[in-house]
Each structure stands twice: as C-alpha cells, then as structure tokens.
Design an enzyme around this catalytic site. Structure first.
Site, mmCIF file in Angstrom:
data_model
loop_
_atom_site.group_PDB
_atom_site.id
_atom_site.type_symbol
_atom_site.label_atom_id
_atom_site.label_comp_id
_atom_site.label_asym_id
_atom_site.label_seq_id
_atom_site.Cartn_x
_atom_site.Cartn_y
_atom_site.Cartn_z
ATOM 1 N N THR A 83 -7.406 -0.714 -5.022
ATOM 2 C CA THR A 83 -8.524 -1.304 -3.596
ATOM 3 C C THR A 83 -7.099 -0.627 -2.083
ATOM 4 O O THR A 83 -8.673 -0.262 -1.533
ATOM 5 C CB THR A 83 -7.943 -2.907 -3.534
ATOM 6 O OG1 THR A 83 -8.159 -3.351 -4.854
ATOM 7 C CG2 THR A 83 -8.182 -4.132 -1.966
ATOM 8 N N ASP A 260 -15.091 -1.529 -3.264
ATOM 9 C CA ASP A 260 -14.049 -0.434 -2.888
ATOM 10 C C ASP A 260 -13.752 0.100 -4.591
ATOM 11 O O ASP A 260 -13.652 0.642 -4.880
ATOM 12 C CB ASP A 260 -12.504 -1.137 -2.418
ATOM 13 C CG ASP A 260 -12.398 -2.689 -3.496
ATOM 14 O OD1 ASP A 260 -13.179 -2.969 -4.124
ATOM 15 O OD2 ASP A 260 -11.111 -2.557 -3.103
ATOM 16 N N HIS A 362 -8.591 -2.068 -12.678
ATOM 17 C CA HIS A 362 -9.533 -1.031 -12.254
ATOM 18 C C HIS A 362 -8.416 0.045 -11.741
ATOM 19 O O HIS A 362 -7.444 -1.026 -12.042
ATOM 20 C CB HIS A 362 -10.071 -1.210 -11.190
ATOM 21 C CG HIS A 362 -9.279 -2.136 -10.076
ATOM 22 N ND1 HIS A 362 -8.835 -1.685 -9.104
ATOM 23 C CD2 HIS A 362 -9.439 -3.116 -10.359
ATOM 24 C CE1 HIS A 362 -7.960 -2.357 -8.683
ATOM 25 N NE2 HIS A 362 -8.495 -3.797 -9.348
#
Ligand code: AMP
Ligand code: ZN
Ligand code: ZN
Length: 424
Positions: A83, A260, A362
């Site tokens: 992020t 993002d 992620h």
C-alpha cells in the site's frame, strides 16, 4: 495513534459528520453553481486493493459506466505491491526503490533503532521525492486530500540534502486530514464535495480521495469472496454519490480512479516456515509474510547466505544487489540485505498459523495477474479508450498534464499510455 492525532481525528470525524447532515445556513448548491461556469478539477481516487478484474463482476454499475465512457486498462503496481510504496509512487512518479518508501515497514541505518510503520509521520522517511501536491502548490494550484498516505506529513521541511527541492517548513496539501479509518466512505465523499462548494479563490483544483474497505475485507475473506464483492459494490455506491454531487454542483471533473495493487488468495495450506530454513538467532527480520526482508546478525552473514540464497519450495531469496532487474528494487539503502519473495498465493511466515484460514494478500511479484490494479480515467480531458497494461509510474505524468504542470524530467514514468486518449 498519539493522543493529538486522536483529537484531530475526532475533530475531523465531527466536522465530516456535520457535512453529512446538511448545514441549515448554507446556500443551495444549485443556486451557487448556476451563476458560475466552473473549470474542471482533477480528483485522484484510490480504492485500496481493488483488483483490475473486479470491474467485470457485475457489481459496479457506476465504475463500469465511467470505464466505458473513459480510459481504462489493467495497471501494474510497482514492486513491492504494498500500500504505502504504491500510493507514494502514484503521487511522485518514482518507483519505491527511488522514492524511499520501500515497504509498509522498514528501517534505515541513518536512524538506528527506529522502524517506519504506516503511522510514521516523521518527514525523514518521506523526503525522498516531492509528491504532486508540493509542485502543484508551488505553482499556485490549491490541493486537498481526504486521505492519502503521506499527505499529513510536512514533506521537504527537514530534508537532509536540500539540493534538488526544498520547502521551507515542509509542505502538505492546503487542506488535509489525519487518516482515520472510522470516517465512513460517505463522509469522505461529502467532505470532498464541501471543499468544492467553497468560493473559487479558496477552492482546491487537485483533490485526492481514498477508500480502504475493499482492502480490509479482501484480506479477511479473499479476493473472490461475496464479502469482498459486497465491499466493491459499496465503494461503487460512494463513487456514485461523488459523481452525483459533482453534477449537482455543476463541477466538471477529471476523475482518475486507481488501486494501489490487486489481491491474491492465501490459505493456511500455503504457508512456508522461515525458521525451517534459517536459525532464528542468526537473522533480524524486518517484515515477513508475502515477502521476508531480513538482515543477518553480525558474523552470521555466510551462514545466512548459505541457508537462504536461491530457490526453495514456494519462495526465493536474493541478496539485495541480485534482485531480478524487472523489479527495479534493491539499490535503496532501506531495502534489507536479504529479500525472500513468496510465490504468489503463498506466505513465508515466522510462526505456523494459529488456526486454519483462507484470506487474501498482496506485495507479490508486480507482474502477477492477481496484482493488477484498477485504472479508470473519465472526464472532459478524456476520449473513451481501452488501453493495454501499463505501469503505475505513468499516473503521475498524467496528473501533471491534467493540472497543467509541465512534464517532470527524471521521473520513472511517462504519459505515453494515455496520449492518444487525451483531448489536448
Ligand atoms: P496493507 O494492506 O497492509 O498494505 O495496508 C493497507 C492499510 O493501510 C489500509 O487498510 C489502511 O487502513 C491503512 N492506511 C491507508 N492509508 C493510511 C494512512 N494515510 N495512514 C495510516 N494508515 C493508512
Ligand atoms: Zn493497499
Ligand atoms: Zn492490503
């Protein structure tokens, strides 16, 4: 959160709540806008964790309409697909290795004993590159953020090396708000619309808006779970409120709606154990999970290198100088000496899972299809066009075009992917 931040957050929440319940004394917006033809503003919207393919799941009538009438295509995040590194890339045009926010958590030899986390607002960590609001404000373009990582930080004010750019006292957007997860999406939209209700002289021209709910829910339930699609639909509704609010105000806007990073499904059945490979007492681990960033303790460099470097089942480790070139990662002093990346969908953890789980994560290989992020640009500056996959470093040059700033030499991206879709 420090108590000062808590007070600021509570004050903001109260302020935004007041915006949600319409003030009695305010003039009706339609009357105010009827007298004035407004110039387009630029609104950068981030939907954290909105994977590119969520747009095709039939739950996003507003976003799908904006995509059909504007520019859209899958956007590759920068590495690592986390992020803070990617939000900073979107507003600086530099990859994490160059702008210095190389992880959500990191260390710097210049600040021994300190760890950067997502609530660190000391400018030292953010001073690697000026964000777009710094250049915009310097050019007389008023900016406002609700919210954006780094937008609460007085950037540039304590630059250790102020040769390239320097801002006396440090720069923030003229209007910014301390990040507060408790401020609802609707309150965020109404707060932004209220800024646009101001008299022209004090009205922002470049604004950001940020939604985190899709990221939270998909971490907990995984990327294709119905809970995640509910969150996606909810954010679509907030974007609908934004579009309707802008129309009521007679405010044309170039919307640049991004994520993002995407999201990959994770599971307790796909967890590798770091300490099955290396002795715990031989390493100092800065981050682990999707990747492990670590430093050998003094005297253990060879042992740790032998134990970790190379390929293992479901993860691979490199010395920072040997990270594959396509990641553009490893030259920044904040990148840990050894970096181990899990295969997409796997985790490299320090402890076995306490209980079985299925979720999402992620930070993986930024070329993995699951990491592809949403991109939609819609407004008077754009013709409808589908574009091929591109890198998120290209968003910053596009934003400069939209607010009328010249291209910035030396950044990592260009506006090339959008040129044929831009009405000049
Ligand atoms: P991650 O999924 O770990 O990469 O981090 C995403 C989380 O960062 C979001 O779910 C937010 O709660 C948090 N976050 C986003 N913006 C900010 C901010 N400006 N300050 C602090 N935390 C933030
Ligand atoms: Zn994120
Ligand atoms: Zn996340």
């Amino acid at each position: 959160m420090r108590w000062t931040s808590k007070i600021a957050a509570a004050a903001l929440a109260a302020l935004l709540q007041a915006c949600v319940t319409a003030p009695v004394s305010a003039p009706p917006p339609a009357a105010a806008s009827a007298a004035e033809t407004r110039a387009p503003v630029t609104i950068l919207v981030s939907i954290d964790g909105f994977r590119a393919d969520y747009l095709d799941r039939g739950v996003t009538p507003v976003l799908s309409r904006l995509a059909a009438g504007g520019v859209t295509g899958p956007m590759r995040p920068s590495f690592p697909s986390k992020t803070f590194p990617n939000h900073w890339t979107l507003v600086t045009g530099l990859r994490p290795d160059r702008h210095g926010i190389v992880g959500n958590k990191m260390e710097d030899a210049a600040r021994p004993g300190e760890t950067f986390t997502m609530s660190t607002d000391d400018p030292f960590w953010w001073n690697g590159a000026p964000p777009i609001w710094t250049d915009a404000e310097a050019a007389g373009i008023r900016t406002a953020t609700l919210f954006w990582p780094g937008s609460n930080v007085a950037i540039g004010g304590t630059r250790p090396d102020p040769k390239e750019w320097e801002v006396e006292g440090g720069a923030r957007p003229q209007d910014w708000a301390q990040f507060n997860q408790a401020v609802s999406g609707e309150q965020r939209v109404n707060g932004l619309l209220d800024w646009l209700r101001r008299p022209a002289a004090i009205r922002p021209k470049l604004l950001t808006l940020y939604f985190d709910t899709v990221d939270h829910v998909s971490h907990d339930y995984g990327p294709v779970d119905p809970h995640t699609l509910d969150a996606v639909a909810q954010v679509d509704g907030w974007i609908g409120q934004l579009v309707a609010g802008l129309a009521d105000l007679g405010q044309p806007a170039n919307l640049v709606i991004v994520a993002d990073h995407g999201m990959a499904a994770t599971s307790s059945a796909r967890v590798a154990q770091l300490y099955e490979y290396v002795a715990k007492e031989d390493v100092h681990v800065i981050e682990s999970g999707v990747y492990a960033a670590l430093a050998p303790v003094a005297g253990k460099e060879d042992a740790v290198g032998k134990a970790l470097l190379g390929k293992h089942p479901h993860f691979e480790c490199w010395r920072k100088s040997e990270i594959p070139a396509r990641f553009h990662f490893g030259s920044n002093p904040r990148v840990a000496p050894i970096f181990c990346l899990a295969e997409t969908g796997w985790l490299l953890n320090e402890k076995p899972p306490a209980k079985p789980f299925a979720g999402g994560n992620h930070g993986y290989d930024n070329f993995a299809p699951d990491m592809a992020a949403l991109f939609i640009a819609n407004g008077p500056a754009f013709r409808a066009q589908r574009i091929a996959a591109f890198d998120n470093v290209d968003v910053y040059p596009l934003l400069r075009d939209l607010i009328g700033l010249p291209a910035k030499p030396g950044v990592d991206g260009t506006d090339a992917p959008f040129r044929s879709a831009l009405r000049r």
